[in-house]
Design a protein around this motif. Structure first.
Motif, short mmCIF file in Angstrom:
data_model
loop_
_atom_site.label_atom_id
_atom_site.label_comp_id
_atom_site.label_asym_id
_atom_site.label_seq_id
_atom_site.Cartn_x
_atom_site.Cartn_y
_atom_site.Cartn_z
N UNK A 1 -5.35 -38.67 135.46
CA UNK A 1 -6.66 -38.06 135.72
C UNK A 1 -7.61 -39.06 136.36
N UNK A 2 -7.60 -40.27 135.84
CA UNK A 2 -8.62 -41.22 136.27
C UNK A 2 -8.00 -42.62 136.31
N UNK A 3 -7.46 -42.95 137.45
CA UNK A 3 -6.76 -44.22 137.62
C UNK A 3 -7.69 -45.40 137.35
N UNK A 4 -8.91 -45.30 137.89
CA UNK A 4 -9.85 -46.42 137.78
C UNK A 4 -10.24 -46.67 136.32
N UNK A 5 -10.48 -45.56 135.58
CA UNK A 5 -10.87 -45.72 134.17
C UNK A 5 -9.73 -46.32 133.36
N UNK A 6 -8.51 -45.91 133.67
CA UNK A 6 -7.36 -46.46 132.94
C UNK A 6 -7.25 -47.95 133.18
N UNK A 7 -7.48 -48.37 134.44
CA UNK A 7 -7.52 -49.80 134.75
C UNK A 7 -8.64 -50.46 133.96
N UNK A 8 -9.77 -49.78 133.88
CA UNK A 8 -10.93 -50.31 133.17
C UNK A 8 -10.63 -50.52 131.70
N UNK A 9 -9.88 -49.57 131.14
CA UNK A 9 -9.54 -49.72 129.72
C UNK A 9 -8.69 -50.98 129.52
N UNK B 1 -14.35 -51.29 134.72
CA UNK B 1 -14.89 -51.31 133.36
C UNK B 1 -15.96 -50.23 133.20
N UNK B 2 -16.83 -50.16 134.19
CA UNK B 2 -17.89 -49.15 134.13
C UNK B 2 -17.27 -47.75 134.13
N UNK B 3 -16.22 -47.57 134.94
CA UNK B 3 -15.57 -46.26 135.00
C UNK B 3 -14.98 -45.90 133.64
N UNK B 4 -14.42 -46.89 132.96
CA UNK B 4 -13.86 -46.65 131.62
C UNK B 4 -14.96 -46.27 130.64
N UNK B 5 -16.05 -47.04 130.65
CA UNK B 5 -17.12 -46.79 129.68
C UNK B 5 -17.70 -45.38 129.88
N UNK B 6 -17.69 -44.93 131.15
CA UNK B 6 -18.23 -43.60 131.42
C UNK B 6 -17.38 -42.49 130.81
#
Lengths: 353, 561
Positions: free
Chosen positions: A260-268, A345-350
């Motif tokens: 769903x969200x590649x960037x957020x997964x990286x952020x995590x 990181x910001x994408x994950x926190x969101x």
């Protein structure tokens, strides 16, 4: 010429003794919209204090008018006049009757004030906790607030949610006040007077807000560099809304899906691989630090940095990249990541809703 | 025989006629044990620190004029309010009041000097050394090489903010040791004034005939002796915590933060009276002379002062209503705090009684005293509001409190002090302060004071806490803070005018003569400035107003006392 100088003289005296009276002016000019005025109570403790303060204001106001008038009168009436004969006035050394009068009358006033005050102290401080009261543990940190809801089993930060307390069926909130480091003070003026949070010295206070809405306040005991931006936000909600909020907070935040969200997964991955997790917790992940605010439902909050900035994506990114820009002296360190990692990181926190 | 008792020496030496090179003059001042020179040095030291403390206040007010200002960083702001408070209490108010007491008490009681002149010099140099140590923190405070930083823990330095975990480096150490050192000096001065007033009075001056000024300073000294000691003990305990692994206030190791509060405020609240009682002393001398009447109710004034001295030892925890004491504890301190307003009220009524039926001359000293009376009345009434513990839960730690105690210290003590300067400067220098500049000083300062401190109550009521370096817009605080800051301009102008007046009048003021105000106490019977030996012949008095007896042989006071 003589009249003019006399007039000027009289004016001087009048001005010397008739400058503005601070308190009365505050009552009159204080903006009614101020969300932190002690004269706009919205909860029983603040309301009893307001009543007491009006009583004390009345008594001190009367004393001020009487003694102030006597002072002005004496200053004007007994000034040395131009027509003075140069002789000394009659010497009076004292009067036992007068001394007795201005001792006994103040003593009586003090007794009345004391009894009134003692009654309010007892009413607020020794109030019994009803069985249906909500209990929240407040922990003061440099420079943010931790809120634990023991009955519901979750922890949140900086934004306290409580149910509205209808006068017919009161549901007050009782707060246990602890400190993790230095002294702090919990002060939401429209709800109650302040109570300090002192390490090794547990305290209590209670509120029963009668109206829904947002009540503001801030730390009122100097606690270090960023004492100024240790802001308090109390959300008073209708019971149903509050219960919904509690259910949300009790859940873990929904796990990030790489599809769903590649960037957020990286952020995590960035979040869990750096020092973030030493201080912050996200329930359901390896992050269980308790030094900083719990981030499980970060995005359910309106503000970040203990109320110092609105919780927008831009502010969030700025906050993790350069905390000094928002809150100089806060204990959140700048993380020295690459720009790409900050975005992730910001994408994950969101996603922490 | 009264006319023999108060001999008026003939010499009217003016200060600039002093002889010797500047080096000899300097040497004379540094090594002096003369109470008058030490008094002037105390006053000079305090004036220097007054200007420094004033600059610190100005920096804070510029920062707070508008919300979210960036004039100084939070770190600098925190140092400013810590240094401002510490400086003003310990290195302005105390030394300046000690200075006046030093200069005037021996003269008023007809003594040659203080009881212990060397202790007196030692006390002064301890105070000066303490001030130096405090400000050296700007250079040596942080403990890291090259990085200076002043104390930033607030003037009451609550634990555990002062523990090594939260206050690294040496800034807190400089604060601690500065207060320790100057505290020893204060205790020395207190012993000195106590002994002097109790055992060095001239012939005929029983305790009941001692001028109120001396009486009030006697009570003040007794209080200093008692209340500086817990502060000193607490500072030593803090040093033990910081350097010897003690845990008195170290909450992380089971220490108690509240114990520090008790130690600090058992000093801190009586300290307010330590400062205000000498101000009462000025007013009790100036108001009678300018009203042309004897002080109203002398015995009651003495009793009220002693009463304040005792009660003030039992009110300290009203600074701690928010720390979670029991309701009974809170009620006790409400009772004692309200009780102290009774003797304080008696004093106001007695000054009023002194003015009543008099012929009041509005020279600058009296105008300042009138300002004192009015502002002290308001300060007392806001004090009653704060004494009502539940209301204090709202007001404590807010700008209302800041406004309240500045009303006491600036509106009360500083106004009385300015009055004292205009009243006794002629005695100290032989020259009058300029009356026109004096009136300008008064009006500018009055306007500035009321702009700043009247309006400062309001943001407190609207929920603004103290010690914040900036604040959020939209809470109704911003306009008031701007007015408060504008008031500073007037106050600063007034103080500069005052300093200019001090300097100018020293060289160009009208010669004062021995007794420019037609006053009644012994200091006015000797020359201005008095000779080193004070009185050519030891005076002898028969009443509280020896010079009145001298001037009115047909109607002397001693017939009625």
């Amino acid at each position: 010429m003589m009249l003019k100088s006399k007039l000027r003289h009289a004016l001087q005296i009048v001005f010397a003794v008739a400058s503005p009276v601070p308190v009365a002016s505050a009552v009159r000019w204080g903006p009614p919209s101020s969300s932190t005025s002690i004269f706009a109570p919205a909860s029983t403790p603040a309301n009893s204090i307001f009543g007491l303060s009006l009583f004390v204001l009345l008594i001190t106001g009367v004393i001020f008018v009487i003694v102030g008038s006597l002072l002005v009168y004496a200053a004007v009436r007994f000034r040395k006049r131009a027509s003075d004969d140069g002789r000394e006035p009659p010497q009076v050394y004292g009067s036992n009757q007068l001394e007795l009068a201005w001792t006994v009358i103040p003593v009586l006033i003090v007794v009345v004030l004391f009894l009134t005050t003692a009654r309010i102290i007892h009413a607020i401080q020794d109030a019994r906790e009803p069985s249906n009261a909500l209990e929240v543990t407040v922990v003061g940190h440099q420079f943010w607030w931790e809120y634990r809801y023991p009955k519901y089993g979750f922890v949140t930060a900086n934004e306290l949610h409580v149910p509205v307390s209808e006068p017919q069926s009161p549901t007050p909130t009782f707060l246990s006040l602890l400190s993790a480091d230095t002294d702090h003070s919990f002060w939401v003026p429209r709800l109650a007077g302040k109570t300090d949070l002192i390490p090794n010295h547990p305290n209590n206070t209670w509120i029963d807000p009668h109206k829904t809405g947002l009540y503001l306040g801030q730390c009122a005991q100097y606690c270090g560099t960023q004492h100024a931006k240790m802001l308090l936000r109390v959300y008073v909600q209708p019971r149903a809304d509050f219960d919904r909020w509690v259910r949300l907070q009790q859940q873990q935040s929904s796990p990030v899906n790489a599809q769903m969200n590649q960037e957020a997964a990286e952020g995590r991955r960035v979040f869990e691989g750096t020092a973030c997790i030493n201080c912050h917790a996200v329930r359901g992940t390896v992050a269980d630090g308790r030094f900083g605010p719990d981030l499980t439902h970060l995005m359910s909050r309106d503000t970040i940095a203990a109320g110092a900035a609105p919780n927008t994506p831009e502010n969030l990114r700025l906050w993790i990249q350069n905390p000094e820009a928002i809150k100089p002296g806060s204990l959140m360190p700048a993380m020295n990541l690459s720009d790409q990692d900050f975005d992730r990181l910001a994408a994950y926190l969101l996603t922490l809703r | 025989m009264a006319s023999d008792a108060v001999t008026i020496p003939s010499s009217t030496r003016l200060p600039q006629e002093a002889e010797g090179t500047w080096l000899e003059t300097l040497h004379g001042w540094v090594t002096t044990v003369d109470h008058k020179r030490l008094g002037l040095m105390y006053i000079g030291l305090a004036l220097v620190f007054l200007l420094i403390g004033g600059v610190e206040a100005t920096i804070m007010r510029i920062q707070l004029a508008v919300p979210h200002a960036h004039f100084v960083s939070p770190q600098v702001f925190n140092r400013m309010f810590t240094m401002h408070g510490t400086t003003m209490i310990f290195f302005v108010a105390m030394p300046i009041l000690f200075g006046f007491a030093n200069y005037l008490v021996p003269l008023m009681i007809g003594a040659r000097d203080m009881a212990f002149p060397r202790l007196n010099a030692w006390s002064f140099w301890m105070a000066a050394f303490g001030g130096l140590l405090l400000y050296f923190s700007f250079i040596g405070g942080d403990g890291l090489y090259g990085a200076g930083s002043a104390p930033d823990v607030g003037w009451w330095a609550y634990a555990p903010l002062t523990s090594p975990a939260f206050s690294k480096g040496h800034s807190t150490d400089y604060w601690t040791i500065a207060l320790l050192v100057s505290g020893f000096g204060s205790i020395g001065t207190a012993i000195n004034i106590l002994t002097t007033t109790l055992s060095m009075r001239c012939r005929g001056m029983t305790l009941g005939k001692m001028p109120l000024f001396a009486w009030l300073n006697l009570v003040m000294s007794g209080m200093v002796l008692i209340v500086i000691s817990p502060l000193t003990a607490a500072q030593i305990m803090l040093m033990i915590d910081r350097y010897l692994g003690g845990h008195f206030f170290d909450t992380q190791a089971g220490g108690s933060a509240t114990i520090w509060m008790h130690f600090f405020w058992i000093f801190g609240h009586p300290e307010v009276y330590v400062l205000v009682i000498p101000a009462f002393a000025f007013v009790s001398e100036i108001v009678p002379v300018f009203s042309r009447k004897a002080i109203f109710g002398y015995p009651v004034m003495v009793a009220a002062t002693v009463g304040i001295g005792f009660i003030s030892m039992s009110v300290w925890a009203h600074h701690m209503f928010t720390i979670g004491m029991t309701s009974y504890g809170n009620a006790f301190f409400v009772a004692t705090t309200m009780a102290i307003s009774v003797p304080t009220g008696i004093k106001i009524f007695n000054w009023l009684g002194t003015m009543w039926g008099g012929k009041i001359r509005y020279a600058t000293p009296m105008v300042f005293c009138l300002g004192f009376l009015f502002q002290f009345l308001i300060a007392g009434l806001t004090g009653i509001m704060l004494a009502a513990a539940p209301w204090d839960w709202q007001l404590s730690g807010s700008y209302f409190v800041v406004a309240h105690f500045h009303y006491v210290i600036v509106g009360g003590i500083l106004f009385a002090l300015f009055g004292a300067f205009y009243y006794w400067y002629p005695k100290m220098t032989g020259r009058m302060l300029d009356e026109v500049l004096g009136k300008w000083h008064f009006w500018l300062f009055l306007i500035g004071f009321h702009l700043t401190f009247d309006f400062m109550h309001i943001p407190g009521i609207l929920g603004m806490p103290r010690r914040i370096y900036t604040y959020e817009p939209g809470r109704g605080w911003e306009g008031w803070n701007m007015i408060v800051t504008i008031g500073v301009i007037f106050q600063a102008a007034a103080v500069l005018l005052f300093v200019a007046n001090l300097v100018r009048s020293y060289f160009k003021g009208a010669p004062a003569g021995n007794d420019p105000w037609d006053a009644w106490t012994l200091e006015w019977s000797t020359s201005s400035p008095p000779p080193a030996y004070n009185f050519a012949v030891p005076p002898e008095v028969k009443s509280r107003r020896p010079l009145w007896d001298l001037k009115h042989p047909e109607d002397p006071d001693w017939k009625y006392e």
